[in-house]
Design a protein around this motif. Sequence first.
Motif, PDB file in Angstrom:
ATOM      1  N   VAL A  30      12.788  -4.070 -13.605  1.00  0.00           N
ATOM      2  CA  VAL A  30      12.308  -4.362 -12.472  1.00  0.00           C
ATOM      3  C   VAL A  30      10.838  -3.208 -12.042  1.00  0.00           C
ATOM      4  O   VAL A  30      10.256  -3.716 -11.057  1.00  0.00           O
ATOM      5  CB  VAL A  30      13.550  -3.557 -11.074  1.00  0.00           C
ATOM      6  N   GLY A  31      10.794  -2.631 -13.264  1.00  0.00           N
ATOM      7  CA  GLY A  31       9.142  -2.163 -12.674  1.00  0.00           C
ATOM      8  C   GLY A  31       8.812  -0.635 -12.124  1.00  0.00           C
ATOM      9  O   GLY A  31       9.374  -0.228 -10.603  1.00  0.00           O
ATOM     10  N   GLU A  32       9.973   0.616 -12.903  1.00  0.00           N
ATOM     11  CA  GLU A  32      10.574   1.671 -12.737  1.00  0.00           C
ATOM     12  C   GLU A  32       9.101   2.567 -11.785  1.00  0.00           C
ATOM     13  O   GLU A  32       9.432   3.176 -11.576  1.00  0.00           O
ATOM     14  CB  GLU A  32      10.997   1.899 -13.816  1.00  0.00           C
ATOM     15  N   THR A  33       7.457   2.455 -12.794  1.00  0.00           N
ATOM     16  CA  THR A  33       7.196   3.088 -12.467  1.00  0.00           C
ATOM     17  C   THR A  33       6.146   2.647 -11.222  1.00  0.00           C
ATOM     18  O   THR A  33       4.959   3.444 -11.010  1.00  0.00           O
ATOM     19  CB  THR A  33       5.948   3.116 -13.548  1.00  0.00           C
ATOM     20  N   THR A  34       6.355   1.169 -10.786  1.00  0.00           N
ATOM     21  CA  THR A  34       6.031   1.734  -9.562  1.00  0.00           C
ATOM     22  C   THR A  34       6.729   1.752  -7.817  1.00  0.00           C
ATOM     23  O   THR A  34       7.612   2.663  -8.116  1.00  0.00           O
ATOM     24  CB  THR A  34       5.836  -0.074  -8.784  1.00  0.00           C
ATOM     25  N   ASP A  35       6.035   1.772  -7.288  1.00  0.00           N
ATOM     26  CA  ASP A  35       6.319   3.027  -5.326  1.00  0.00           C
ATOM     27  C   ASP A  35       7.302   1.856  -5.248  1.00  0.00           C
ATOM     28  O   ASP A  35       7.796   2.525  -4.205  1.00  0.00           O
ATOM     29  CB  ASP A  35       5.039   2.923  -4.837  1.00  0.00           C
ATOM     30  N   VAL A  36       7.300   0.457  -5.306  1.00  0.00           N
ATOM     31  CA  VAL A  36       8.735  -0.126  -4.936  1.00  0.00           C
ATOM     32  C   VAL A  36       8.800  -1.355  -5.170  1.00  0.00           C
ATOM     33  O   VAL A  36       7.743  -1.922  -6.044  1.00  0.00           O
ATOM     34  CB  VAL A  36       8.341  -0.473  -3.325  1.00  0.00           C
ATOM     35  N   SER A  37       9.857  -1.854  -5.972  1.00  0.00           N
ATOM     36  CA  SER A  37      10.054  -2.795  -6.504  1.00  0.00           C
ATOM     37  C   SER A  37      10.616  -4.372  -5.683  1.00  0.00           C
ATOM     38  O   SER A  37      11.347  -3.787  -5.085  1.00  0.00           O
ATOM     39  CB  SER A  37      10.861  -3.280  -7.722  1.00  0.00           C
ATOM     40  N   ILE A  38       9.853  -5.419  -5.257  1.00  0.00           N
ATOM     41  CA  ILE A  38       9.933  -6.049  -5.312  1.00  0.00           C
ATOM     42  C   ILE A  38      10.756  -7.575  -5.785  1.00  0.00           C
ATOM     43  O   ILE A  38       9.605  -7.585  -6.643  1.00  0.00           O
ATOM     44  CB  ILE A  38       9.349  -6.804  -3.638  1.00  0.00           C
ATOM     45  N   GLY A  39      11.731  -8.408  -5.330  1.00  0.00           N
ATOM     46  CA  GLY A  39      11.906  -9.816  -6.707  1.00  0.00           C
ATOM     47  C   GLY A  39      12.744 -10.373  -5.202  1.00  0.00           C
ATOM     48  O   GLY A  39      13.008 -10.081  -4.585  1.00  0.00           O
ATOM     49  N   ASP A  40      13.925 -11.155  -6.235  1.00  0.00           N
ATOM     50  CA  ASP A  40      14.569 -12.663  -5.962  1.00  0.00           C
ATOM     51  C   ASP A  40      15.810 -11.538  -5.485  1.00  0.00           C
ATOM     52  O   ASP A  40      16.601 -11.165  -6.267  1.00  0.00           O
ATOM     53  CB  ASP A  40      14.504 -13.659  -6.718  1.00  0.00           C
ATOM     54  N   ALA A  41      16.499 -12.247  -4.624  1.00  0.00           N
ATOM     55  CA  ALA A  41      17.856 -11.639  -4.137  1.00  0.00           C
ATOM     56  C   ALA A  41      18.681 -12.968  -4.804  1.00  0.00           C
ATOM     57  O   ALA A  41      19.435 -13.532  -4.255  1.00  0.00           O
ATOM     58  CB  ALA A  41      18.228 -11.573  -3.356  1.00  0.00           C
ATOM     59  N   TRP A  42      18.876 -12.845  -6.126  1.00  0.00           N
ATOM     60  CA  TRP A  42      19.938 -14.370  -7.238  1.00  0.00           C
ATOM     61  C   TRP A  42      20.954 -13.456  -6.956  1.00  0.00           C
ATOM     62  O   TRP A  42      21.998 -13.133  -7.881  1.00  0.00           O
ATOM     63  CB  TRP A  42      19.181 -14.279  -8.321  1.00  0.00           C
ATOM     64  N   LEU A  43      21.833 -13.478  -5.842  1.00  0.00           N
ATOM     65  CA  LEU A  43      23.199 -13.199  -5.037  1.00  0.00           C
ATOM     66  C   LEU A  43      23.546 -14.879  -4.513  1.00  0.00           C
ATOM     67  O   LEU A  43      23.888 -14.854  -4.001  1.00  0.00           O
ATOM     68  CB  LEU A  43      23.079 -12.253  -3.792  1.00  0.00           C
ATOM     69  N   LYS A  44      24.972 -14.602  -5.346  1.00  0.00           N
ATOM     70  CA  LYS A  44      25.704 -15.504  -5.003  1.00  0.00           C
ATOM     71  C   LYS A  44      25.531 -15.615  -2.921  1.00  0.00           C
ATOM     72  O   LYS A  44      26.146 -17.278  -3.016  1.00  0.00           O
ATOM     73  CB  LYS A  44      27.093 -15.633  -5.416  1.00  0.00           C
ATOM     74  N   GLU A  45      25.800 -15.286  -3.333  1.00  0.00           N
ATOM     75  CA  GLU A  45      25.891 -15.185  -1.311  1.00  0.00           C
ATOM     76  C   GLU A  45      24.347 -15.172  -0.273  1.00  0.00           C
ATOM     77  O   GLU A  45      24.938 -15.733   1.075  1.00  0.00           O
ATOM     78  CB  GLU A  45      26.363 -14.121  -0.412  1.00  0.00           C
TER      79      GLU A  45
END
Length: 458
Positions: A295-310
Amino acid sequence: MKGSIKDVIENDYCIGCGICAFHNKNAFSVQLDKYGMLKANMSENEISDEKLTEASELCPFSDYIQNEDSISEKIFKNVENKDPYLGKYIQNYVGYVKEGDYRKKGSSGGMGKWLLNQLLINDEIDYAIQVVNEKVKGKLYTYQVFTKNDDMLKGAKSAYYPISLEDTLNFIINNEGRYAVTTVPCFSKALRNFAEKNSILKERVKFTIGIICGHLKSTGYAESFAWQLGVEPQNLQGIEFRDKIPGKKANEKGVFAVDVHNKKTEVVSSKALVGGNWGHNMFKYKACDYCDDIVGETTDVSIGDAWLKEMMDDDQGNNVVVVRNSLIEKIIAKGISEGKLHLETVSPDVINMSQAGGIRHRREGLAYRLKQKSKKGLWAPEKRVDMNLKIPKSREKIYKVREEVRDASHEIFLEAKRKNDLNYFKENILKETKKFHPSSMSAKILQKIKVKIVKLIK
């Protein structure tokens, strides 16, 4: 033996970040290779051991660089929470931006652009640097600098295209101010290490905004999509990878191309295009198959897609957000209280579930790839993964085929362009992808794979 930047370049693990070229222009340069991937080249003149070590301590895939755990312990030393896949975190969220057009014009929930704009509005930074889809020097995407009065929504939704930090670093060093930079995980790792050795960079880069990255693509990915939409590679002016298609699933990514006459093609789901299946590994950098940062462990914030079924039925998209910086956490909390953000706090398990494919590929899959290199006596970068992890044979087969398809896609597309024959690419790459679907794979085996996935992210 520790692998240097020379080993990285000679064994094709370079990601083209441009840190080495910026640091030492006499010894290194970064250029597109014949397949359309940005790669570093070493000078033919002999480089001293000292200079080689300096560059190796900056290269994100060398063994001389600090790994993600070491970097995080220094930068986020006051953050106590830590997850095996997310790294350190203060809080985790799922949701989207309610304010303005951030969600509408973002690749998913709009959180990246909203945060950059908030940092500018709150006078926490003077410059925000993000990728835009604008053709510059023959490339379809580039980093661009934004200030408080600029339209942050002009940034690209997603840039599945080769990008370098070299010009960005030049701007930061030559222009005093406070910066936030959007980065993929390996770029942040390189930037953090460089900042430890460069006082100007350390002082000026205040935030890194992490984009959760499946992997980087060559120019062939954009060209192949555009060609299938009717725009030949030499006539490609621009491409959008993440247009939103009303009524479709969140992972139905709309793709359209723009030719040199500014004519726009129809919008087509990436799933309808050859190469649209992300798991097939087409046009991928080899380096990405040797990355263990999900996810980018060294970044101040990690942002990505919510690939969640619901959330898959929501065609506007949602974000997962992993916060490591206390100031960013305050900005988000304020946004929620003021009704600008629709975010729910969630456990690390929810974020991990949304990134199950990346976890599987960068833990189990990486263990397989490292073991294969070791068996053959070939060098591979040191990673935080146990290569002796027990892996089902059925999964090993998938990981093996992914590497084969990765390499084949570059060669086949290069030949297709030489022949000016799109069908050559389609026919030959589809022969490769058929290896993923052996008729002998029973429902029982598939069920075992699903169980393994669930266990892996718990």
